[in-house]
Structure formats: C-alpha cells, structure tokens
Motif scaffolding. Sequence first.
Motif, PDB file in Angstrom:
ATOM      1  N   VAL A 121       0.826  -1.218   0.000  1.00  0.00           N
ATOM      2  CA  VAL A 121       0.000   0.000   0.000  1.00  0.00           C
ATOM      3  C   VAL A 121       0.859   1.266   0.000  1.00  0.00           C
ATOM      4  CG1 VAL A 121      -1.816   1.279   1.197  1.00  0.00           C
ATOM      5  CG2 VAL A 121      -1.831  -1.235   1.199  1.00  0.00           C
ATOM      6  N   TYR A 122       1.675   1.427   1.059  1.00  0.00           N
ATOM      7  CA  TYR A 122       2.378   2.690   1.216  1.00  0.00           C
ATOM      8  C   TYR A 122       3.415   2.948   0.121  1.00  0.00           C
ATOM      9  CZ  TYR A 122       0.321   2.939   5.900  1.00  0.00           C
ATOM     10  OH  TYR A 122      -0.551   3.001   6.961  1.00  0.00           O
ATOM     11  N   LEU A 123       4.298   1.972  -0.117  1.00  0.00           N
ATOM     12  CA  LEU A 123       5.378   2.215  -1.082  1.00  0.00           C
ATOM     13  C   LEU A 123       4.865   2.532  -2.487  1.00  0.00           C
ATOM     14  CD1 LEU A 123       8.179  -0.312  -0.042  1.00  0.00           C
ATOM     15  CD2 LEU A 123       7.910   2.091   0.549  1.00  0.00           C
ATOM     16  N   PRO A 124       3.850   1.818  -2.997  1.00  0.00           N
ATOM     17  CA  PRO A 124       3.345   2.185  -4.335  1.00  0.00           C
ATOM     18  C   PRO A 124       2.772   3.602  -4.397  1.00  0.00           C
ATOM     19  CG  PRO A 124       2.674  -0.053  -3.785  1.00  0.00           C
ATOM     20  CD  PRO A 124       3.257   0.529  -2.539  1.00  0.00           C
ATOM     21  N   ILE A 125       1.959   3.980  -3.404  1.00  0.00           N
ATOM     22  CA  ILE A 125       1.333   5.303  -3.489  1.00  0.00           C
ATOM     23  C   ILE A 125       2.339   6.413  -3.172  1.00  0.00           C
ATOM     24  CG2 ILE A 125      -0.983   4.453  -3.019  1.00  0.00           C
ATOM     25  CD1 ILE A 125      -0.746   5.314  -0.166  1.00  0.00           C
ATOM     26  N   PHE A 126       3.250   6.162  -2.214  1.00  0.00           N
ATOM     27  CA  PHE A 126       4.271   7.167  -1.934  1.00  0.00           C
ATOM     28  C   PHE A 126       5.247   7.267  -3.098  1.00  0.00           C
ATOM     29  CE2 PHE A 126       3.941   6.466   2.959  1.00  0.00           C
ATOM     30  CZ  PHE A 126       2.645   6.965   2.906  1.00  0.00           C
ATOM     31  N   LEU A 159       6.561  10.615  -4.976  1.00  0.00           N
ATOM     32  CA  LEU A 159       7.978  10.988  -5.027  1.00  0.00           C
ATOM     33  C   LEU A 159       8.495  11.012  -6.459  1.00  0.00           C
ATOM     34  CD1 LEU A 159       9.271   9.008  -1.923  1.00  0.00           C
ATOM     35  CD2 LEU A 159       8.844  11.457  -2.106  1.00  0.00           C
ATOM     36  N   ALA A 160       7.903  10.185  -7.328  1.00  0.00           N
ATOM     37  CA  ALA A 160       8.284  10.220  -8.747  1.00  0.00           C
ATOM     38  C   ALA A 160       7.928  11.571  -9.354  1.00  0.00           C
ATOM     39  CB  ALA A 160       7.589   9.092  -9.505  1.00  0.00           C
ATOM     40  N   LYS A 161       6.812  12.144  -8.908  1.00  0.00           N
ATOM     41  CA  LYS A 161       6.435  13.481  -9.388  1.00  0.00           C
ATOM     42  C   LYS A 161       7.393  14.538  -8.855  1.00  0.00           C
ATOM     43  CE  LYS A 161       2.212  13.598  -7.840  1.00  0.00           C
ATOM     44  NZ  LYS A 161       0.853  14.085  -7.546  1.00  0.00           N
ATOM     45  N   GLN A 162       7.911  14.309  -7.648  1.00  0.00           N
ATOM     46  CA  GLN A 162       8.733  15.339  -7.011  1.00  0.00           C
ATOM     47  C   GLN A 162      10.204  15.278  -7.427  1.00  0.00           C
ATOM     48  OE1 GLN A 162       8.004  16.893  -3.111  1.00  0.00           O
ATOM     49  NE2 GLN A 162       6.752  15.116  -2.587  1.00  0.00           N
ATOM     50  N   LEU A 195       4.011  15.563  -0.313  1.00  0.00           N
ATOM     51  CA  LEU A 195       3.403  14.408   0.349  1.00  0.00           C
ATOM     52  C   LEU A 195       3.038  14.827   1.762  1.00  0.00           C
ATOM     53  CD1 LEU A 195       2.671  11.401   0.223  1.00  0.00           C
ATOM     54  CD2 LEU A 195       4.998  10.877   0.978  1.00  0.00           C
ATOM     55  N   LEU A 196       1.771  14.695   2.109  1.00  0.00           N
ATOM     56  CA  LEU A 196       1.302  15.053   3.447  1.00  0.00           C
ATOM     57  C   LEU A 196       0.804  13.791   4.146  1.00  0.00           C
ATOM     58  CD1 LEU A 196       0.562  17.061   5.660  1.00  0.00           C
ATOM     59  CD2 LEU A 196      -1.593  17.492   4.470  1.00  0.00           C
ATOM     60  N   ASP A 198      -0.507  15.299  -1.914  1.00  0.00           N
ATOM     61  CA  ASP A 198      -1.193  14.010  -1.834  1.00  0.00           C
ATOM     62  C   ASP A 198      -1.281  13.665  -0.350  1.00  0.00           C
ATOM     63  OD1 ASP A 198      -1.320  13.850  -4.574  1.00  0.00           O
ATOM     64  OD2 ASP A 198       0.550  12.742  -4.762  1.00  0.00           O
ATOM     65  N   ILE A 199      -2.497  13.505   0.164  1.00  0.00           N
ATOM     66  CA  ILE A 199      -2.704  13.371   1.607  1.00  0.00           C
ATOM     67  C   ILE A 199      -3.115  11.936   1.943  1.00  0.00           C
ATOM     68  CG2 ILE A 199      -3.961  14.272   3.595  1.00  0.00           C
ATOM     69  CD1 ILE A 199      -4.517  16.802   1.923  1.00  0.00           C
ATOM     70  N   TYR A 200      -2.423  11.357   2.923  1.00  0.00           N
ATOM     71  CA  TYR A 200      -2.726   9.988   3.350  1.00  0.00           C
ATOM     72  C   TYR A 200      -2.715   9.918   4.867  1.00  0.00           C
ATOM     73  CZ  TYR A 200      -1.597   9.066  -1.509  1.00  0.00           C
ATOM     74  OH  TYR A 200      -1.582   9.100  -2.885  1.00  0.00           O
ATOM     75  N   ASN A 201      -3.724   9.229   5.412  1.00  0.00           N
ATOM     76  CA  ASN A 201      -3.836   9.031   6.856  1.00  0.00           C
ATOM     77  C   ASN A 201      -3.313   7.637   7.188  1.00  0.00           C
ATOM     78  OD1 ASN A 201      -4.565   8.697   9.543  1.00  0.00           O
ATOM     79  ND2 ASN A 201      -6.500   9.799   9.307  1.00  0.00           N
ATOM     80  N   LEU A 202      -2.129   7.583   7.803  1.00  0.00           N
ATOM     81  CA  LEU A 202      -1.522   6.283   8.118  1.00  0.00           C
ATOM     82  C   LEU A 202      -2.221   5.581   9.270  1.00  0.00           C
ATOM     83  CD1 LEU A 202       2.314   6.856   7.745  1.00  0.00           C
ATOM     84  CD2 LEU A 202       0.566   6.536   6.011  1.00  0.00           C
TER      85      LEU A 202
END
Length: 717
Positions: free
Chosen positions: A323-328, A332-335, A351-352, A491-495
């Motif tokens: 989950v995390y590595l693909p979406i992060f 990061l690829a954009k950044q 990334l937030l 891009d906002i994600y609640n861990l």
Amino acid sequence: RAEYLAYQVFQSTDRKELMEANADLLQFVQKYAATRYQEAYTKGIHDEDASKLLTALLQLSSQIDLLCFVPEVRACAKLFWKTFLAKEQKTLFQNQFNSAAKILKIFPDTNGFDFLIDNLEIAIAKFVEETGLFVAINKGAVAKYLFRELTRSEQFVLSQPADQLRKDFMKHLKVKSSTKFYEDSLLDLNENPVEQYELIRKWIEAFMEMNDRSQGVTYLDETAALLFLDDFKSSTLIKSDTMIEVNQLQGTHPIVDEGRYALDYNGFMSKMTHYTEEVVPQFQRFQDLKKSMTDRYRTALRLEEFKPRVLSSFVRNQLIDQVYLPIFGDNLAKQIGTVGDDTRTDRMGMLLLISPPGYGKTTLMEYIANRLGLIFMKINGPALGHQITSLDPAEASNMAARQELEKLNLALEMGNNVMLYLDDIQHCHPEFLQKFISLCDAQRKIEGVYQGQSKTYDLRGKRIAVVMAGNPYTESGEQFQIPDMLANRADIYNLGNIIGDSDKVFKLSYIENALTSNPVLQKLALKSHKDVHTLLMYIESGSLEGLNFEANHSQEEINEYSLVLRKLLAIRDVVLTVNQEYIRSAAMSDEYRTEPAFKLQGSYRDMNKLTEKVAPIMNEAELQTLILSHYESEAQTLTAAAEANLLKFKELTQTLSDEEATRWEDIKKAFAKNNVFRNMNSDDPMAQLLVQMTAFTDGVEGIRDILGTAINSNEQS
C-alpha cells in the motif's frame, strides 16, 4: 598509469623473482595492482601495458649493467672521485670499499654498508656545494652508483652515445684545424679544474648546437667528464643500447604512437623517480588536505546528523509493501523524477502524512530516504512553534527555532538529493506553512536565508522531495488546518486509518510491527518473517494441513508461537477498535457531540507496549487485565477526562459493570446538558430562565424515575 605501475613493480620486487615470473608477468602485475584501488588502474589496459613495459625494463637492466644510472650521475661520481676528493678521504673510502667488496661476494644481499653510502652522500653534497657543479643532482643516486662501481673495480663504465659524441667532437675540431686552439684554451685553466670542466661543457654545447645534436644533451656531462679526465678505455665501454621500442600497447597517450612506445631506460627512471618522489607525495598531500577540509566542512554542516538511519526494529510489512510504497512512490516520482529519458521535467507536489501519534510516519519516510539515497532533513515543528512565520533564522525567538530554520535553509542550499521533512506541523503557524506553496508547484521556487544572505532557490529539475507530517487532531479534539493552496498541491494519506481496500493488511500490520517487541515472537521473526503469516493461517483454520514453513520449527515452538499470536490478535482487535473510535471522536466538532471526546489512542506504539508483556501461559483474565491496566495508565495523563475515557473504553470492549454503565449514562446526560449551555451568556435573562426550566424538568424526571422504580418493585413482589 602503466608507466607508474611498471616502475612500482620493478622497484619493489626482487629482480630474480621478476625473472622467474617472466612467463606469468601479466598475472604478477595484476596481483600487484589489485589492491591499489586509489590509483584507478583499468584491467586489460594498464596492467597489460605495464607488463610489456616491465618486460622491456628487465631486458634492458640485464644488458646495460651500471648504465642504469643516468649519465649525469655517473659523470658527477667520476669527477668527484678522480679529481675533487681529498687524498686522505679517498684512501679511507677505498679501504672501506675493498672490505665491503669481500663481504659482498659472500653475502650479496646484505644492507650492512648503508652507512658507507650515507657518508659518501655527505661528501658528495659538500663537493656540489663547494664547486657549484651538478647542483640539481640526486646525491643519493651518485653515492649508490659510486659504491657499486668501486666495490668491484675502479673502472667507471662508459656509454656508447657519450663515446660517440666525444669522437664526433674531436673529429670536428680536427676537420676545422681547431684542436690546438681547444687544447690551449684548457691549458690556461689547469689550476682551476671547475672552470676547466665548465669550459669543456661549453665547447661541446657549441658543437651540438652547430650540428643540431640536441638529442644528445643527455650525454653532455658524461662526454665532458670523459674529455676532462681523458681516461677513455675500451674495456669500460658498454655497447648495449639503453633504449628499446615497446609495441602493441593498449593505452592511448601522446607518448604512445599507434601502440609504439620508445622506452629510454635512463629517461624513464629519471622521470618516474621525480614523479614518485615529488608529484605523488604532493598529490597525496592534496588528497589528504581535500579530505580533511571536506571532513571539517561536513562536521560544520553536521551532515552526519542528516543521514537517514533506519531503526533496527523497522519491519517492512505487507502494508508498507503493498500500500504505502506504491502510493508514496508515485508521489515521489512526481517530485524527484524517475530514471530514464521519459522522466518528468515539471516536477511538483508534496506528500502530506497525517495520523495520530505512534504510526511510524517519520520512521517510514526515513526508510524511504535511505533507500533512495536522499539526505533526510527533518525539521521539528514543536521547536518552531506557532510564533515562527519566517524562514529567516535571525527572526527566531529562541535557539531551538533558529537551529531548525538553519537546517531548513541548509537543505535548500544543498538543493539536490534532499528529502525536506517537516514533522508535527500541527504546531506550526499557517503563515509559516504558506512559504512552501511555491516550492510545491511547477515553479519549484522558494525564498530562503542562508548564512545571513537572502536567496531565491530555483529547484526545478532537482531531486528534492517535500514531505510534511502531523497529527490531524489537536489536544482539543479539533482537526488542524493547513493552507488550502498548500493542501491542493499535496497528496494526503492518513496512516492511522484504512486506505482503500487495505483493511486486511492494515490489521495485519499491527501484528507484524509488534513481532520484535515480544521475546517469543522475536525468535520466530529472526528465523523467517514468512512463517508468521503461515502461523496466522494455522490459527485461522485450526489445521497445519497444506501449510509449509520456510524455517525449521519444533512442534513445541509452533505451539508457543501460536499461543502468543492468539493473544496478540485479541489485543489487536481492542487496539484497532480504540484507534477507530479515537479518529471518529477527534474528527467531530464539539457542537455535535453527545458524549465527552475520546482521547485514548490505539496506535502501533500501544500495540508494541502491550505485546512486550504477553507470555504464552497467560489466561483470558490475565490478558484482559493487561489491556485494561495499559489504558488505565494511559488515561492518567488525561486528568479530569480520565474517568469518562475509561468508561468509554469499557463500553467499546463490552466490559462495563452495571454500576459503571449507570455512571456512564449520567456523564453523557450531564455532558449533553452542559453542551447546550456552553456558549450561552450568563447575563442573558432568557438564558437564566432556560437554565431554571431545565433544572425543574430534570427534577420532575427524577421524581418520575423514582416512582416508576417503586411501582415496578411493588408489582414484582
């Protein structure tokens, strides 16, 4: 490099050993070069060329005898010994040479006469100083040559080019009928040998210049010494050439002509001696200086503090992998861009990460920075506080805030291969966060202050990632806010919550992250992380049929692991329930609450604290006591809200007693009533009337409840 490698091997290895390795000389050179990483030899080029040069050096050294010493050295030694050395000192040296010669015949490898060579060098240095001749000579080389020559005879070797130059010079004088004129000019200086020798050199120089013999300048001093001493003997003449052509070299260099290299033994040795004694030490000092300056600057910048260090307890669980590595990674690829020709040039975004405390936001991003090779520049939000609104360290009100701003500006100054991580941004002023808006869009620019100088940092195309993290729920239970313009770029994600359909791996992550905290499961995790999932399948199905373990486990160990895992699953369910209620409650506005805010948390940190205390022999009651004790301890920090939170916890876990259930209902009623009057003005007559009416209604309802209870009691009796 090939020349230097060949020279190093030739000088540092015994000649006999090299001769014996002649057939395998390439392997010998490769073995020698293998450990010399700093010299950057290329296999197949420098080693092969060096072996060919070494072969030629060995061939020449076996043929030219003491012509291995350059002509200038041999000329200096000859003049010193035959003309300028005092008779008494010469006799002493000669006696010592005779004794040494006898010993060397029996023990040729002894170093017992190094003192004699040192004494010779001192005497030669005095000769050079007094006469002004050979001022740039290598006095140690002169002493070594003289020692070797005089321990075998007093015959000084003569090279064929020097003898040929002498013959050509004398022939020219004879043709020009100038021989007598030359001899008379020397007679006038018989009492001044230094001037006489220098005059001979000038005669020869004039002859060479007139006849375009500049290539013979190497042998000028040797020829002048031969004419000065007039001691030619055919027995001392060595006809072997000191030059040889080496072919089929692999390297490209101005001195290599289509693979051909003209190796002049004396020129080569002089060149490499100078290189080894002068250039190499200077280069090494330069490298040491550069390293020390780099180390000092690295220390001044505190770069070691910014290297990402992954915790030894970090677990790359399925939630992170799936989950995390693909979406992060997409963010990061954009950044920072991707590898290849199709990498984005319009790098942007942010990334937030939000979650309650204890979900590993910082740990996860530090791991990603480590994997990507990025400097991890963590900026501490609480140290900045709500007072900081500028990026200028000079405007910071305290040292801690100033230090964080200096780190932030250092990251901008680096500008490449940096992850700028702002932690706990709920403690930062929104105006401060607004400064990053332009950094997170396609402009990729930001105003900063580095070492007192205001700068505009243009980071377009640079490998820089902006990550912010924080707890979205403040201590008052309200969601924190970040500037809309910044949130739009993130891009906002609640861990701390389930992302998409990841509920299964999210729940599993509680178990995976806690494995190393328990002494029993730690042994399992060290053996095989994969077997944890196998055991969970076993607990779920109740059968080992069709299940394969990666590591070897005894049945006793499997039973022990299973007992602990069953208890962890029970704890996980409680902690997860608490987590979901905390998020639900914290996200709710106070106006809509029907009960006090729930502030107990169910994070990975809580799971780990409970897991470390679990033992296989625990029964159900002991497990429930462990969980309750943990949350009772956690509630102590809530002071006045502790009672309400513990009662809510027991309601969630269905462990409320009748008395506690009644108390909880009373608290909720009181909260609801207080919530109604919370914002009323105490001086408002209508508000006062409403309070009185509510109190009267509560009294009537109390009487009704008592009467209802009494009637029910009578009917039952």
